[in-house]
Design an enzyme around this catalytic site. Structure first.
Site, PDB file in Angstrom:
ATOM      1  N   GLY A  82      -1.558   6.433  -2.499  1.00  0.00           N
ATOM      2  CA  GLY A  82      -2.704   6.343  -3.417  1.00  0.00           C
ATOM      3  C   GLY A  82      -3.784   5.429  -2.840  1.00  0.00           C
ATOM      4  O   GLY A  82      -4.969   5.776  -2.812  1.00  0.00           O
ATOM      5  N   HIS A  83      -3.371   4.252  -2.357  1.00  0.00           N
ATOM      6  CA  HIS A  83      -4.347   3.332  -1.743  1.00  0.00           C
ATOM      7  C   HIS A  83      -4.966   3.977  -0.501  1.00  0.00           C
ATOM      8  O   HIS A  83      -6.174   3.861  -0.277  1.00  0.00           O
ATOM      9  CB  HIS A  83      -3.665   2.039  -1.272  1.00  0.00           C
ATOM     10  CG  HIS A  83      -3.075   1.206  -2.362  1.00  0.00           C
ATOM     11  ND1 HIS A  83      -1.726   1.018  -2.505  1.00  0.00           N
ATOM     12  CD2 HIS A  83      -3.663   0.489  -3.349  1.00  0.00           C
ATOM     13  CE1 HIS A  83      -1.492   0.214  -3.521  1.00  0.00           C
ATOM     14  NE2 HIS A  83      -2.645  -0.114  -4.065  1.00  0.00           N
TER      15      HIS A  83
ATOM     16  N   LYS B  65      -5.933   6.217 -11.697  1.00  0.00           N
ATOM     17  CA  LYS B  65      -4.678   5.928 -12.390  1.00  0.00           C
ATOM     18  C   LYS B  65      -4.869   4.762 -13.364  1.00  0.00           C
ATOM     19  O   LYS B  65      -4.346   4.763 -14.459  1.00  0.00           O
ATOM     20  CB  LYS B  65      -3.560   5.591 -11.405  1.00  0.00           C
ATOM     21  CG  LYS B  65      -2.234   5.432 -12.139  1.00  0.00           C
ATOM     22  CD  LYS B  65      -1.128   5.075 -11.240  1.00  0.00           C
ATOM     23  CE  LYS B  65      -1.099   3.654 -10.849  1.00  0.00           C
ATOM     24  NZ  LYS B  65      -0.675   2.665 -11.797  1.00  0.00           N
ATOM     25  N   ASP B  66      -5.663   3.782 -12.942  1.00  0.00           N
ATOM     26  CA  ASP B  66      -5.955   2.641 -13.813  1.00  0.00           C
ATOM     27  C   ASP B  66      -7.260   2.926 -14.555  1.00  0.00           C
ATOM     28  O   ASP B  66      -8.281   2.260 -14.328  1.00  0.00           O
ATOM     29  CB  ASP B  66      -6.057   1.372 -12.967  1.00  0.00           C
ATOM     30  CG  ASP B  66      -4.755   1.085 -12.250  1.00  0.00           C
ATOM     31  OD1 ASP B  66      -3.747   0.847 -12.937  1.00  0.00           O
ATOM     32  OD2 ASP B  66      -4.726   1.140 -11.005  1.00  0.00           O
TER      33      ASP B  66
ATOM     34  N   SER C 181       2.495   0.753  -6.797  1.00  0.00           N
ATOM     35  CA  SER C 181       3.329  -0.211  -6.063  1.00  0.00           C
ATOM     36  C   SER C 181       4.579  -0.539  -6.878  1.00  0.00           C
ATOM     37  O   SER C 181       5.623  -0.874  -6.330  1.00  0.00           O
ATOM     38  CB  SER C 181       2.542  -1.490  -5.783  1.00  0.00           C
ATOM     39  OG  SER C 181       1.367  -1.160  -5.080  1.00  0.00           O
TER      40      SER C 181
ATOM     41  N   GLN D 187      -8.984   0.091 -16.475  1.00  0.00           N
ATOM     42  CA  GLN D 187      -9.523  -0.880 -15.506  1.00  0.00           C
ATOM     43  C   GLN D 187     -10.853  -0.382 -14.939  1.00  0.00           C
ATOM     44  O   GLN D 187     -11.839  -1.124 -14.856  1.00  0.00           O
ATOM     45  CB  GLN D 187      -8.502  -1.088 -14.381  1.00  0.00           C
ATOM     46  CG  GLN D 187      -9.067  -1.777 -13.150  1.00  0.00           C
ATOM     47  CD  GLN D 187      -8.002  -2.126 -12.129  1.00  0.00           C
ATOM     48  OE1 GLN D 187      -7.229  -3.050 -12.338  1.00  0.00           O
ATOM     49  NE2 GLN D 187      -7.949  -1.419 -11.008  1.00  0.00           N
TER      50      GLN D 187
ATOM     51  N   GLY E  74      -8.916   3.666  -8.043  1.00  0.00           N
ATOM     52  CA  GLY E  74      -8.157   4.869  -8.410  1.00  0.00           C
ATOM     53  C   GLY E  74      -8.207   5.121  -9.911  1.00  0.00           C
ATOM     54  O   GLY E  74      -8.169   4.182 -10.708  1.00  0.00           O
TER      55      GLY E  74
ATOM     56  N   LEU F 108       0.820  -1.214   0.000  1.00  0.00           N
ATOM     57  CA  LEU F 108       0.000   0.000   0.000  1.00  0.00           C
ATOM     58  C   LEU F 108       0.852   1.262   0.000  1.00  0.00           C
ATOM     59  O   LEU F 108       1.870   1.338   0.688  1.00  0.00           O
ATOM     60  CB  LEU F 108      -0.916  -0.001   1.239  1.00  0.00           C
ATOM     61  CG  LEU F 108      -1.835  -1.220   1.358  1.00  0.00           C
ATOM     62  CD1 LEU F 108      -2.680  -1.110   2.617  1.00  0.00           C
ATOM     63  CD2 LEU F 108      -2.725  -1.368   0.130  1.00  0.00           C
TER      64      LEU F 108
HETATM   65  O1  PAF Z   1      -5.923  -2.143  -9.136  1.00  0.00           O
HETATM   66  C1  PAF Z   1      -5.572  -3.159  -8.501  1.00  0.00           C
HETATM   67  O2  PAF Z   1      -4.805  -3.098  -7.529  1.00  0.00           O
HETATM   68  C2  PAF Z   1      -6.099  -4.524  -8.917  1.00  0.00           C
HETATM   69  O3  PAF Z   1      -6.224  -4.607 -10.303  1.00  0.00           O
HETATM   70  C3  PAF Z   1      -7.423  -4.886  -8.225  1.00  0.00           C
HETATM   71  C4  PAF Z   1      -8.545  -3.948  -8.625  1.00  0.00           C
HETATM   72  C5  PAF Z   1      -7.246  -4.877  -6.716  1.00  0.00           C
HETATM   73  C6  PAF Z   1      -7.846  -6.303  -8.645  1.00  0.00           C
HETATM   74  O4  PAF Z   1      -6.888  -7.244  -8.311  1.00  0.00           O
END
Ligand code: PAF
Length: 290
Positions: free
Chosen positions: A36-37, A149-150, A186, A153, A147, A33
């Site tokens: 950002g997290h 950033k992705d 990370s 996703q 986030g 972590l």
């Molecule tokens: O963004 C991430 O850290 C991962 O892709 C997630 C959403 C936890 C799924 O494993």
């Protein structure tokens, strides 16, 4: 703070929270972590109680030549950081709790996952959507926090959530950056000193786009040329892709429109990093959020 290792126990805790009308929030992570997290956790705590943070390094979202084995794992430091924030629950299942022997199902969102990150990392988003759907099913949160950033996703998870009528509201939180603008990740831990310095160029290349947009440039080819001039001038960085895409379809655009992303991926030394800027129309002008 309670650390939960099994699906059955997690389901029971979540069920009790829902029965007492509490607003359950989920922050899915793969651990290691960083700020950002933690910003996702703080946002979750503003909107929800209790908050569950999941820590699961999902093997299904790593390709055969990717860094699953060496992906940073820092459970004790993660636990301390979450305890410090007074998180209610950490869900940290072992791999066979999520994927027991005989597990066969996968979730695929057609189209959105084949380009950009999906082209460079075949199967990656299938792994992400499979685990995220499982986590949403196990915890059944009212809100789940991701986030920006992705960006790809997040868009794919939103589409899955809409298509499958999932109850959780997907909350998208801002990118958290280091003082030189590098987006927190990370994977930044892999960067050697010189590469870490060079990595700041990703942010500067997005800033170049912001400058051009503020002077009235709307043409995607010219905006990307400005980005590349900055990015490609850094010898330690090799560009994987840089594209301006529609925020909804993730298809390339010729000119700025209502909402777009500048999406960027580059290799710095042996480390692959991604970053993005969100461009939104506000009346006659456009705002660029890094
Ligand atoms: O963004 C991430 O850290 C991962 O892709 C997630 C959403 C936890 C799924 O494993």
């Amino acid at each position: 703070m309670e650390i939960i290792h099994t699906v059955a126990w997690m389901k029971q805790v979540a069920e009790e929270a829902r029965r007492s009308d509490r607003i359950l929030g989920l922050v899915p992570t793969m651990g290691a972590l960083h700020e950002g997290h933690l910003s996702l956790v703080r946002e979750a705590q503003k909107q929800c109680s209790p908050v569950v943070v999941s820590i699961f390094v999902n093997p299904k979202q790593f390709g055969p030549s990717e860094d699953f084995q060496k992906y940073p794992r820092a459970f004790e430091a993660d636990r301390a950081a979450l305890e410090n924030l007074r998180v209610d629950y950490v869900f940290a299942p072992p791999p066979d709790e999520i994927y027991p022997p005989g597990f066969r199902t996968a979730v695929t969102v057609d189209g959105l996952g084949d380009t950009l990150e999906g082209r460079s990392r075949p199967g990656h988003f299938r792994g992400v959507t499979t685990v995220v759907l499982k986590l949403l099913e196990i915890v059944q949160p009212r809100f789940a926090f991701f986030g920006r950033k992705d960006a790809q996703q997040v868009r794919i998870i939103q589409q899955m959530s809409a298509d499958l009528n999932l109850d959780a509201t997907i909350v998208v939180c801002p990118i958290v950056r280091e003082p030189d603008g590098l987006a927190m990740s990370s994977r930044n831990a892999y960067l050697k000193e010189g590469d870490r310095r060079a990595a700041g160029v990703l942010y500067r290349s997005l800033e170049a786009v912001r400058r051009e947009v503020s002077t009235g440039e709307r043409n995607a080819t010219r905006l990307l040329a400005s980005l590349r001039r900055v990015l490609d001038a850094e010898p330690a960085v090799s560009r994987d892709y840089a594209e301006i895409v529609d925020a909804d379809t993730l298809e390339p655009v010729m000119a700025l429109r209502k909402a777009c992303y500048v999406l960027l991926a580059a290799r710095v030394g042996n480390t692959r990093l991604i970053d993005n800027a969100l461009i939104e129309q506000a009346g006659d002008s456009f705002t660029v959020t890094l």
